[in-house]
Scaffold this motif. Structure first.
Motif, PDB file in Angstrom:
ATOM      1  N   GLY B  57      38.295  44.552  13.225  1.00 14.09           N
ATOM      2  CA  GLY B  57      39.284  45.270  12.430  1.00 14.09           C
ATOM      3  C   GLY B  57      40.571  45.479  13.200  1.00 14.09           C
ATOM      4  N   SER B  60      42.333  42.153  13.719  1.00 17.68           N
ATOM      5  CA  SER B  60      42.951  41.702  12.478  1.00 17.68           C
ATOM      6  C   SER B  60      44.281  42.427  12.236  1.00 17.68           C
ATOM      7  CB  SER B  60      41.987  41.940  11.323  1.00 17.68           C
ATOM      8  OG  SER B  60      42.587  41.643  10.103  1.00 17.68           O
ATOM      9  N   LEU B  61      44.293  43.742  12.519  1.00 17.11           N
ATOM     10  CA  LEU B  61      45.522  44.514  12.294  1.00 17.11           C
ATOM     11  C   LEU B  61      46.653  44.061  13.201  1.00 17.11           C
ATOM     12  CD1 LEU B  61      44.629  48.259  11.725  1.00 17.11           C
ATOM     13  CD2 LEU B  61      45.742  46.672  10.168  1.00 17.11           C
ATOM     14  N   ILE B  82      45.073  40.276   5.815  1.00 15.29           N
ATOM     15  CA  ILE B  82      44.627  41.421   6.607  1.00 15.29           C
ATOM     16  C   ILE B  82      44.065  42.510   5.705  1.00 15.29           C
ATOM     17  CG2 ILE B  82      45.456  43.296   8.079  1.00 15.29           C
ATOM     18  CD1 ILE B  82      47.407  41.217   9.277  1.00 15.29           C
ATOM     19  N   GLN B  85      40.662  41.468   4.623  1.00 18.95           N
ATOM     20  CA  GLN B  85      39.746  41.459   5.770  1.00 18.95           C
ATOM     21  C   GLN B  85      39.328  42.874   6.140  1.00 18.95           C
ATOM     22  OE1 GLN B  85      41.596  39.174   8.914  1.00 18.95           O
ATOM     23  NE2 GLN B  85      40.591  37.310   8.227  1.00 18.95           N
ATOM     24  N   GLU B  86      40.302  43.798   6.121  1.00 14.63           N
ATOM     25  CA  GLU B  86      39.977  45.175   6.485  1.00 14.63           C
ATOM     26  C   GLU B  86      39.000  45.778   5.484  1.00 14.63           C
ATOM     27  OE1 GLU B  86      40.708  46.724   9.205  1.00 14.63           O
ATOM     28  OE2 GLU B  86      42.067  45.239  10.033  1.00 14.63           O
TER      29      GLU B  86
END
Lengths: 104, 480
Positions: B57, B60-61, B82, B85-86
């Protein structure tokens, strides 16, 4: 001489026929093994279409796609057969209509 | 740079970093399962899985504002990716507290490894911008889930696995044939090639029709939803919670990218009308289906069908604002749904007893905190203030009227009206009758700090999001 002696439309039509045989098999057959085979048929119909289109456009993308689909289909068949074995381990015969404990 | 890895630049690795973290972590989990003493296996597997999801996480951010692409345009990072994904990582993380009972002790490591790989599939789908990546992401997600469904010893779990396998694979077949036709329309697997609109129109229409049918199956939209309640009821609770958020996040990402970026502008609105109709049917059908349910997991399955209908309705007209509001509602849905599943988990101890609706009668007197939290999450699912569900629905109404889909807004209100009855019935049962089933022995109940933590996070998030409707900006999907 053209690279495609047989018109590509024939391949695509054949793949459509295969696809609908697969759909029919999933809907009509009651044996989970046959249902899994019908699903494979749907996947392979897509493979045939991919390869036929790949030759029309003369690129490799469709071939690569088809190879990966074959790989995934093999994994799917392995998991599918394992689940069928687990579900029907104690049953004398296999029939998807017997699997009806969950409903509502 | 050595020629061998020349096709992969640094940007490729950065784009793929979260996916790679989640792809490699299961190997660590499996290895730890071999090395750690038996008594610690469950704890270590859970801890490693949670760690991997949190790291992914964060990684990804880091990519915000850097729309890198990998696989020659097959995977596209950036704001859109993103957000989805989050949501997927969040869904996986918050279903972990429920996973204390996932299979036997020696199955936990393997089960959590499969859960991580399944998440990895969803992460791939979030950024997939060519047909091949979409297919591989989806199959990775689904294949791991078939196994996870079959992991519980109960016959109902195996039945759920078989039904899920057959129906989901059939949907994959439809989707794949649609992809083959889309490939035939342009001669390229890239979504960007479709967007030029240069290909055959017949193949494009047929292909996207089959593709969307496949995805309607995966998203369990009416009339392709019949498998959902059975599978949700039969699958182990953590897997049901996982499925209800992660698969939907992945499939919605693909649907949104397809609708916004892949279809040629000239044809997009006409080709997508069936999807808006299906969304309307889901909003009504999901809530009507929930009316007659006596099992909490089935009820949440029908509720999920309607909720995804709301999210898809937000996309109607493919306006940029609609996408942002759809994302907001998806995040809100993830929190309120996982919160509700968390309460179901708290109530079911050894077996799945907490999923029978009769277990909720008189709950307000036996376990006031659990009942209060459940009431809050049900209000959120119904879309009443002060919850994120209310704010989210308000935003969706605004965007669909704005986009010229007033009828969808009307259907949304009708669906909400039905759903209020569904949820109010449960809330009434929790508080009205004093008795219900025999009170649980207070002493026998183990403290469950992890589950309460999960439920608490969800409750706070649902409450806070109601007042800060921060729809992310800069999230339009890219195709290269």
């Amino acid at each position: 001489m053209s690279p495609m002696p047989v018109d590509v439309l024939n391949y695509v039509l054949l793949s459509a026929v295969m696809f609908f045989i697969g759909v029919g098999g999933v809907i009509l057959r009651r044996n989970p093994l046959i249902v899994l085979m019908a699903i494979e048929l749907m996947f392979n119909a897509a493979n045939l279409a991919l390869i036929a289109f790949s030759r029309v456009y003369e690129n490799n993308a469709g071939h690569i796609f088809a190879f990966l689909v074959i790989t995934v289909a093999a994994a799917e068949a392995a998991i599918g057969l394992a689940i069928v074995v687990v579900v029907f381990r104690r049953a004398k015969h296999v029939d998807v209509d017997d699997v009806a404990g969950l409903h509502g | 740079m050595p020629t061998l890895i020349a096709p992969f630049g640094n940007a490729d690795w950065l784009a793929l970093a979260p996916v790679l973290v989640v792809a490699v972590a299961p190997l660590v989990v499996l290895l730890a399962d071999l090395l750690v003493p038996r008594a610690l296996r469950r704890t270590s597997a859970l801890a490693l899985t949670a760690l991997a999801l949190i790291v992914a996480g964060i990684v990804s951010l880091q990519g915000w504002g850097h729309p890198f692409s990998a696989f020659g345009g097959g995977f596209q990072a950036g704001g859109f990716t993103i957000v989805f994904q989050e949501v997927a990582l969040l869904g996986a993380l918050l279903s972990l507290p429920l996973a204390g009972r996932l299979g036997r002790d020696d199955q936990t490591g393997g089960g959590l490894a499969l859960l991580l790989w399944s998440t990895c599939g969803a992460l791939l789908m979030a950024g997939a911008s060519n047909l091949l990546t979409i297919f591989l992401g989806l199959e990775l997600l689904s294949l791991a889930l078939y196994c996870l469904c079959a992991l519980a010893a109960a016959p109902s779990a195996r039945e759920a696995a078989l039904k899920y396998l057959i129906l989901s694979s059939t949907a994959s077949g439809f989707m794949l044939y649609g992809m083959a036709l889309l490939f035939g329309a342009t001669g390229s697997a890239q979504l960007a090639a479709l967007a030029t609109g240069s290909g055959s129109h017949v193949l494009l229409a047929l292909g996207s029709g089959l593709f969307l049918v496949g995805f309607a199956f995966k998203l369990s939209l009416v009339p392709f939803h019949v498998w959902t309640p059975d599978v949700y009821e039969g699958a182990p609770l953590p897997i049901t919670a996982f499925m209800s958020v992660v698969t939907k996040a992945g499939a919605l990402a693909v649907l949104a990218r397809f609708a916004y970026a892949a279809l040629p502008q000239a044809d997009a609105q006409a080709l997508l009308i069936p999807i808006w109709v299906i969304a309307a049917l889901s909003m009504i059908g999901g809530n009507v289906g929930a009316l007659a349910q006596t099992d909490m997991k089935r009820l949440l399955a029908y509720s999920g069908i309607a909720q995804v209908g709301y999210v898809v309705a937000a996309l109607a007209g493919t306006t940029p604002l609609g996408l942002r509001y759809a994302m907001f509602y998806l995040v809100a849905y993830a929190f309120m749904n996982l919160g509700a599943f968390g309460i179901v988990g708290l109530l079911s101890r050894d077996h799945e007893e907490g999923s029978r609706l009769t277990a909720y009668a008189g709950l307000g007197h036996r376990r006031p905190f659990a009942a209060a939290a459940m009431t809050f999450f049900l209000l959120a699912l119904a879309g009443l203030p002060p919850t994120a569900g209310f704010t989210g629905k308000l935003l969706i109404l605004a965007s669909s009227v704005d986009a010229g889909y007033g009828w969808l807004a009307g259907v949304l209100i009708a669906g909400t009206a039905i759903s209020i009855y569904v949820y109010a019935k449960i809330i009434y049962a929790m508080y009205a009758r004093r008795t219900g089933t025999a009170p649980e022995a207070q002493a026998a109940r183990r403290p469950e700090p992890l589950r309460w933590l999960g439920v608490g996070i969800c409750a706070v998030a649902v409450f806070v999001m109601a007042f800060y409707p921060l729809a992310p900006s800069d999230v339009l999907p890219q195709v290269k």
